[in-house]
Design a protein around this motif. Structure first.
Motif, mmCIF file in Angstrom:
data_model
loop_
_atom_site.group_PDB
_atom_site.id
_atom_site.type_symbol
_atom_site.label_atom_id
_atom_site.label_comp_id
_atom_site.label_asym_id
_atom_site.label_seq_id
_atom_site.Cartn_x
_atom_site.Cartn_y
_atom_site.Cartn_z
ATOM 1 N N ALA A 77 1.001 10.540 -15.356
ATOM 2 C CA ALA A 77 1.525 10.344 -14.003
ATOM 3 C C ALA A 77 1.633 8.854 -13.676
ATOM 4 N N THR A 78 0.636 8.093 -14.094
ATOM 5 C CA THR A 78 0.649 6.650 -13.843
ATOM 6 C C THR A 78 1.811 5.989 -14.568
ATOM 7 N N GLU A 79 2.040 6.374 -15.800
ATOM 8 C CA GLU A 79 3.131 5.781 -16.570
ATOM 9 C C GLU A 79 4.485 6.169 -15.978
ATOM 10 N N ALA A 80 4.589 7.391 -15.457
ATOM 11 C CA ALA A 80 5.844 7.813 -14.820
ATOM 12 C C ALA A 80 6.152 6.943 -13.605
ATOM 13 N N VAL A 81 5.122 6.600 -12.839
ATOM 14 C CA VAL A 81 5.318 5.725 -11.687
ATOM 15 C C VAL A 81 5.710 4.323 -12.149
ATOM 16 N N LYS A 133 0.812 -1.225 0.000
ATOM 17 C CA LYS A 133 0.000 0.000 0.000
ATOM 18 C C LYS A 133 0.842 1.269 0.000
ATOM 19 N N ALA A 134 2.030 1.219 0.598
ATOM 20 C CA ALA A 134 2.912 2.380 0.683
ATOM 21 C C ALA A 134 4.309 1.894 1.006
ATOM 22 N N GLY A 135 5.292 2.784 0.844
ATOM 23 C CA GLY A 135 6.674 2.373 0.998
ATOM 24 C C GLY A 135 7.318 2.740 2.311
ATOM 25 N N ASP A 136 6.764 3.700 3.025
ATOM 26 C CA ASP A 136 7.333 4.090 4.315
ATOM 27 C C ASP A 136 6.275 3.930 5.395
ATOM 28 N N GLU A 137 6.747 3.782 6.618
ATOM 29 C CA GLU A 137 5.851 3.472 7.724
ATOM 30 C C GLU A 137 4.796 4.550 7.936
ATOM 31 N N LEU A 165 10.345 3.955 -2.631
ATOM 32 C CA LEU A 165 10.445 2.960 -1.567
ATOM 33 C C LEU A 165 9.630 1.709 -1.880
ATOM 34 N N VAL A 166 8.420 1.884 -2.429
ATOM 35 C CA VAL A 166 7.617 0.716 -2.813
ATOM 36 C C VAL A 166 8.363 -0.099 -3.870
ATOM 37 N N ASP A 190 3.757 10.511 -3.685
ATOM 38 C CA ASP A 190 5.008 11.204 -3.396
ATOM 39 C C ASP A 190 6.164 10.409 -4.003
ATOM 40 N N PRO A 191 7.073 11.067 -4.731
ATOM 41 C CA PRO A 191 8.165 10.332 -5.395
ATOM 42 C C PRO A 191 8.971 9.452 -4.455
#
Length: 288
Positions: free
Chosen positions: A272-276, A170-174, A221-222, A215-216
């Motif tokens: 934006a989705t493709e950049a991710v 769901k996310a990369g940082d706590e 992190l993900v 957030d970049p």
């Protein structure tokens, strides 16, 4: 353990997702004490709905079953009516397996199978394990869709019957993970590494939500977590799916009387989705 239960066929109630429900399955009227005993053995589970889907929730045409109960409270959840196990309907595992048997030809022709989703499938490991074992005995491809937060609930024996895991990071940082889910990230990462050590195939899923998970640094992190799982055993992470946020669940949250914090959030742009996706590709991961 064998029991005699009364069953009632259900049509898809209006509280369920459009096109979903327990159609064709029977719910079971079981005394409370016996119900808990059957759930402990996995003979009975709490289910929200099931549906046949193609090109979603794993390869081929799949019978995706949405189990009730989830420890996470994701802000963007599109199945908030699966949060509580008590809100599902009691269904016998044998009833589910009989339904799976009917679709073996479809699964074989499309290289499909079954996917146990939710809610959180690992809230009901005994029930899930019984279905997975029965499906494997029929030669049906099996998949679970999980956040991994309850990965400790999945025994090695249960995972032996799983061909593919859709692992939602769901996310990369706590801090962001806590914001998104109200829970901790660490169990998900530990479960991902364990899956690699066991040689399980994994599809990583990441929902891109503007202003929440985009957030970049979080994205990086993900991608790093996914790459770390792949590094444990190359070939583990078969693909990464970057899923653009949508507003399809907004009305459901309102119907349930729950506060939906993302009502004003717009879906991410295709650019934006493709950049991710490119961030994951930069880690050497096959990404869609």
């Amino acid at each position: 353990m064998t029991c005699q239960v009364e069953t009632t066929d259900l049509e898809a109630p209006t509280r369920r997702r459009a096109g979903a429900g327990l159609r064709g399955l029977s719910t079971s009227e079981v005394p409370r004490a016996e119900k808990f005993a059957l759930m402990r053995t996995g003979e009975l589970g709490s289910m929200h709905s099931w549906e046949l889907v193609t090109a979603v929730d794993g390869p081929g045409t799949r019978m995706t079953m949405f189990l009730s109960g989830c420890p996470l409270r994701c802000l963007y959840c599109h199945n908030p009516d699966t949060f509580a196990m008590k809100d599902g309907d009691p269904v016998l595992a044998d009833e589910v397996l009989a339904r799976i048997k009917r679709y073996r030809g479809v699964f074989s022709a499309t290289n499909g199978g079954i996917t146990l989703s939710g809610g959180e499938v690992l809230m009901q490991p005994a029930f899930a394990g019984r279905i997975l074992r029965g499906a494997k005995e029929m030669g049906v491809h099996t998949c679970i869709d999980t956040s991994g937060f309850l990965g400790a609930n999945a025994s090695d024996e249960m995972l032996d019957d799983v061909d593919l895991v859709l692992l939602d990071i769901k996310a990369g940082d706590e801090e962001t993970y806590q914001r998104v889910t109200s829970r901790s990230l660490a169990p998900t990462i530990a479960f991902g590494r364990r899956l690699a050590e066991l040689g399980k195939k994994v599809w990583v899923r990441f929902v891109l939500v503007p202003g929440l998970t985009d957030d970049p640094r979080n994205v990086e992190l993900v991608a790093g977590h996914a790459a770390a799982i792949e590094a444990v055993r190359p070939g583990t992470v078969e693909r990464v799916e970057v899923l653009p946020f949508h507003q399809m669940a907004r009305d459901k949250w309102a119907e349930l009387g729950r506060t939906y914090e993302l009502g004003d959030t717009e879906p991410p742009t295709p650019e934006a989705t493709e950049a991710v996706r490119n961030v994951f590709r930069a880690e050497g991961l096959t990404t869609f």
